[in-house]
Design a protein around this motif. Sequence first.
Motif, PDB file in Angstrom:
ATOM      1  N   ASN A 302       0.703  -1.207   0.007  1.00 38.31           N
ATOM      2  CA  ASN A 302       0.019   0.032  -0.109  1.00 38.31           C
ATOM      3  C   ASN A 302       0.841   1.331  -0.037  1.00 38.31           C
ATOM      4  O   ASN A 302       0.776   1.877   0.893  1.00 38.31           O
ATOM      5  N   VAL A 303       1.500   1.431  -1.103  1.00 40.06           N
ATOM      6  CA  VAL A 303       2.359   2.709  -1.138  1.00 40.06           C
ATOM      7  C   VAL A 303       2.140   3.626  -2.419  1.00 40.06           C
ATOM      8  O   VAL A 303       2.702   4.502  -2.615  1.00 40.06           O
ATOM      9  N   PHE A 304       0.861   2.878  -3.185  1.00 37.17           N
ATOM     10  CA  PHE A 304       0.657   3.698  -4.064  1.00 37.17           C
ATOM     11  C   PHE A 304      -0.618   4.639  -4.047  1.00 37.17           C
ATOM     12  O   PHE A 304      -1.091   5.250  -4.799  1.00 37.17           O
ATOM     13  N   GLY A 305      -1.032   4.574  -2.640  1.00 38.45           N
ATOM     14  CA  GLY A 305      -2.425   5.188  -2.570  1.00 38.45           C
ATOM     15  C   GLY A 305      -3.474   4.392  -2.671  1.00 38.45           C
ATOM     16  O   GLY A 305      -4.611   4.548  -2.534  1.00 38.45           O
ATOM     17  N   PHE A 306      -3.186   2.948  -2.623  1.00 36.01           N
ATOM     18  CA  PHE A 306      -4.021   1.998  -2.862  1.00 36.01           C
ATOM     19  C   PHE A 306      -3.304   0.602  -2.505  1.00 36.01           C
ATOM     20  O   PHE A 306      -2.036   0.543  -2.666  1.00 36.01           O
ATOM     21  N   SER A 307      -3.878  -0.598  -2.248  1.00 36.24           N
ATOM     22  CA  SER A 307      -3.455  -1.706  -1.955  1.00 36.24           C
ATOM     23  C   SER A 307      -3.182  -2.544  -3.359  1.00 36.24           C
ATOM     24  O   SER A 307      -4.638  -2.718  -3.860  1.00 36.24           O
ATOM     25  N   SER A 332       7.223  -1.077 -20.850  1.00 37.26           N
ATOM     26  CA  SER A 332       6.276  -2.374 -20.416  1.00 37.26           C
ATOM     27  C   SER A 332       6.503  -2.655 -18.924  1.00 37.26           C
ATOM     28  O   SER A 332       5.532  -3.293 -18.246  1.00 37.26           O
ATOM     29  N   ILE A 333       7.816  -2.431 -18.435  1.00 37.30           N
ATOM     30  CA  ILE A 333       8.126  -2.972 -17.100  1.00 37.30           C
ATOM     31  C   ILE A 333       8.730  -2.063 -16.154  1.00 37.30           C
ATOM     32  O   ILE A 333       9.689  -1.228 -16.786  1.00 37.30           O
ATOM     33  N   THR A 334       8.536  -1.799 -15.093  1.00 36.98           N
ATOM     34  CA  THR A 334       9.245  -0.919 -14.010  1.00 36.98           C
ATOM     35  C   THR A 334      10.147  -1.891 -13.011  1.00 36.98           C
ATOM     36  O   THR A 334       9.452  -2.932 -12.851  1.00 36.98           O
ATOM     37  N   LEU A 335      11.280  -1.177 -12.607  1.00 35.63           N
ATOM     38  CA  LEU A 335      12.021  -2.199 -11.685  1.00 35.63           C
ATOM     39  C   LEU A 335      11.686  -2.266 -10.258  1.00 35.63           C
ATOM     40  O   LEU A 335      12.048  -3.309  -9.624  1.00 35.63           O
ATOM     41  N   GLY A 336      10.844  -1.361  -9.717  1.00 32.84           N
ATOM     42  CA  GLY A 336      10.087  -1.421  -8.639  1.00 32.84           C
ATOM     43  C   GLY A 336       9.310  -0.387  -8.149  1.00 32.84           C
ATOM     44  O   GLY A 336       8.974   0.446  -8.830  1.00 32.84           O
ATOM     45  N   PHE A 337       9.353  -0.036  -6.786  1.00 31.13           N
ATOM     46  CA  PHE A 337       8.547   1.160  -6.096  1.00 31.13           C
ATOM     47  C   PHE A 337       9.295   1.942  -5.050  1.00 31.13           C
ATOM     48  O   PHE A 337       9.833   1.157  -4.240  1.00 31.13           O
ATOM     49  N   GLN A 338       8.916   3.003  -4.899  1.00 27.36           N
ATOM     50  CA  GLN A 338       9.552   3.692  -3.537  1.00 27.36           C
ATOM     51  C   GLN A 338       8.633   3.569  -2.388  1.00 27.36           C
ATOM     52  O   GLN A 338       7.491   3.784  -2.368  1.00 27.36           O
ATOM     53  N   PHE A 343      13.790   2.196  -1.941  1.00 24.34           N
ATOM     54  CA  PHE A 343      13.396   1.934  -3.248  1.00 24.34           C
ATOM     55  C   PHE A 343      13.286   0.272  -3.159  1.00 24.34           C
ATOM     56  O   PHE A 343      14.297  -0.356  -2.908  1.00 24.34           O
ATOM     57  N   GLN A 344      12.167  -0.284  -3.181  1.00 22.52           N
ATOM     58  CA  GLN A 344      11.887  -1.828  -3.292  1.00 22.52           C
ATOM     59  C   GLN A 344      11.904  -2.172  -4.882  1.00 22.52           C
ATOM     60  O   GLN A 344      11.076  -1.852  -5.418  1.00 22.52           O
ATOM     61  N   GLU A 345      12.933  -3.310  -4.744  1.00 22.09           N
ATOM     62  CA  GLU A 345      13.139  -3.759  -6.237  1.00 22.09           C
ATOM     63  C   GLU A 345      11.973  -4.979  -6.284  1.00 22.09           C
ATOM     64  O   GLU A 345      11.956  -6.007  -5.485  1.00 22.09           O
ATOM     65  N   GLN A 346      11.165  -4.852  -7.175  1.00 25.19           N
ATOM     66  CA  GLN A 346      10.054  -5.890  -7.466  1.00 25.19           C
ATOM     67  C   GLN A 346       9.533  -5.536  -8.915  1.00 25.19           C
ATOM     68  O   GLN A 346       8.776  -4.589  -9.046  1.00 25.19           O
ATOM     69  N   LYS A 347       9.746  -6.117 -10.114  1.00 19.81           N
ATOM     70  CA  LYS A 347       9.580  -5.795 -11.286  1.00 19.81           C
ATOM     71  C   LYS A 347       7.950  -6.108 -11.603  1.00 19.81           C
ATOM     72  O   LYS A 347       7.554  -7.225 -11.180  1.00 19.81           O
TER      73      LYS A 347
END
Length: 483
Positions: A302-307, A332-338, A343-347
């Motif tokens: 839940n770091v995007f403003g939603f789960s 097409s792909i992002t490496l992860g999220f803040q 920064f959490q790596e998870q494609k």
Amino acid sequence: MVLSIEHKMNVMNIKHKILLMALVLLSASGCKKSFLELAPESNANAETFYKTKADMDLAVNAAYSTLYNVYDPEGPVSYTAEMMGDNTTLYIIAGNQTDKFAFKDYNLQTNNTMVYSFWRTYYSSLYSINIILSKLDDSELTATEKESVKAQMSFLRGLYYFNMVRLWGDVPIVTKPLSVEETYKVVRSPKADVYKLILDDLTFAAEKLPPTAVGRATQGAALTAKGEVYLTLNDKANATTALMSVYTSQNYKLQGTYAAVFGPTVKNTKESIFEIQYLGGASSISTGTYSKYYRNYSPNVNVFGFSGIGMNQVTDDLYNEYETGDPRRELSITLGFQNGAVFQEQKYPIKWIDPTAVKTDNNVLANNNFMVYRFADVLLMLSEATDDPKYLNEVRTRVNLPLFGTPGYPSAKYPTLALAIEHERRVELAIEFHRWFDLKRTGRAVAVLSAKGKPVTEKKLLLPIPETVRLQNGIITQNDGYN
């Protein structure tokens, strides 16, 4: 929900009508259950419903709305085409994790709740289609209108049976509404008979559908599906005929850049051949017309403003498939999220992100459409059907990569046209529900996936017939490997 958001109707009116249609179908279903999850024979209300043009318009919209279940981000095509391939994986996901992880791990059991849900999705969708076809002759529609409706429903039925035969092999063929008693006499039909029905339906649809139509089945969509069916049957001559008709029609072309193919406001472009329509925004919380791909394919945090749901998280293997300089990877792909300061790596996939989507009560009311078929797919299938790299090279030209057959092409890694097509389809159509079906079609699934640690065998390339189905009707046989 409806597939086509009609310009002359507001969304609330559409929702009201679809709810009415659902009540009609439920009133026809009675209290007994069929092993096919079909509604039993219609009662008087349903008998009188399918008469006027308004009735049929409503019924057709309800039939189109089944696409939202079949191509749901957690639906049967997503789970199999991506999860059973090598493009995606799961980490943390809501729901029955054991049953969901079983797809990627090739550990499916006959009591898997997802498999049973998928079976029900298809047969309940077929009921919506078949009841329309059964009522057409007695309706008040004109001959032209009847032909149009029949062609649209034939396309949907052909498309669904094509998915089903690839998932389960032999399946019960149902082409009309059945009573519960009648369903107990229905057995699994051989694949050859299922493919005959598919080709008959798609041929009729291709002959009778219009060249173009927003949010509806078209001649191009039917021909594209027909071409893929013929490729699956290893009939390259007929596949070429069908796909070349789409190519030469001048109704479709590639978008100028790959970045222009996707986005919350990118809808029904010249590249799109068959596209499922969604309408996001604040009003869509009540109408249900919003797209779910953005939320479902976001990591389960839940770091995007939603789960996010955590479906179809991208494997390193897919990420590394892209060539250096291929713009499609970052699009097409992002490496992860803040996550705060970390920064959490998870494609994960980003083709369907909608940064401006309204968020309410943990829903993300995204606006992105989903393309079942697009022109790049046709081009790559044409190279497969004709053994001509010309069409593959059109796809590579758009992203400014060296063409197959030229010195700059990575021929050491993809030395044959077949391997070049396999590679190109994987990166061009990533997470668009093609990969597993592609590997099965070319006979490469076991070799490719087992080399990557998947415990796959030829028998496991089919889903089990759900245990509940066989308990309800003992004459339904089980697929080899699940007895």
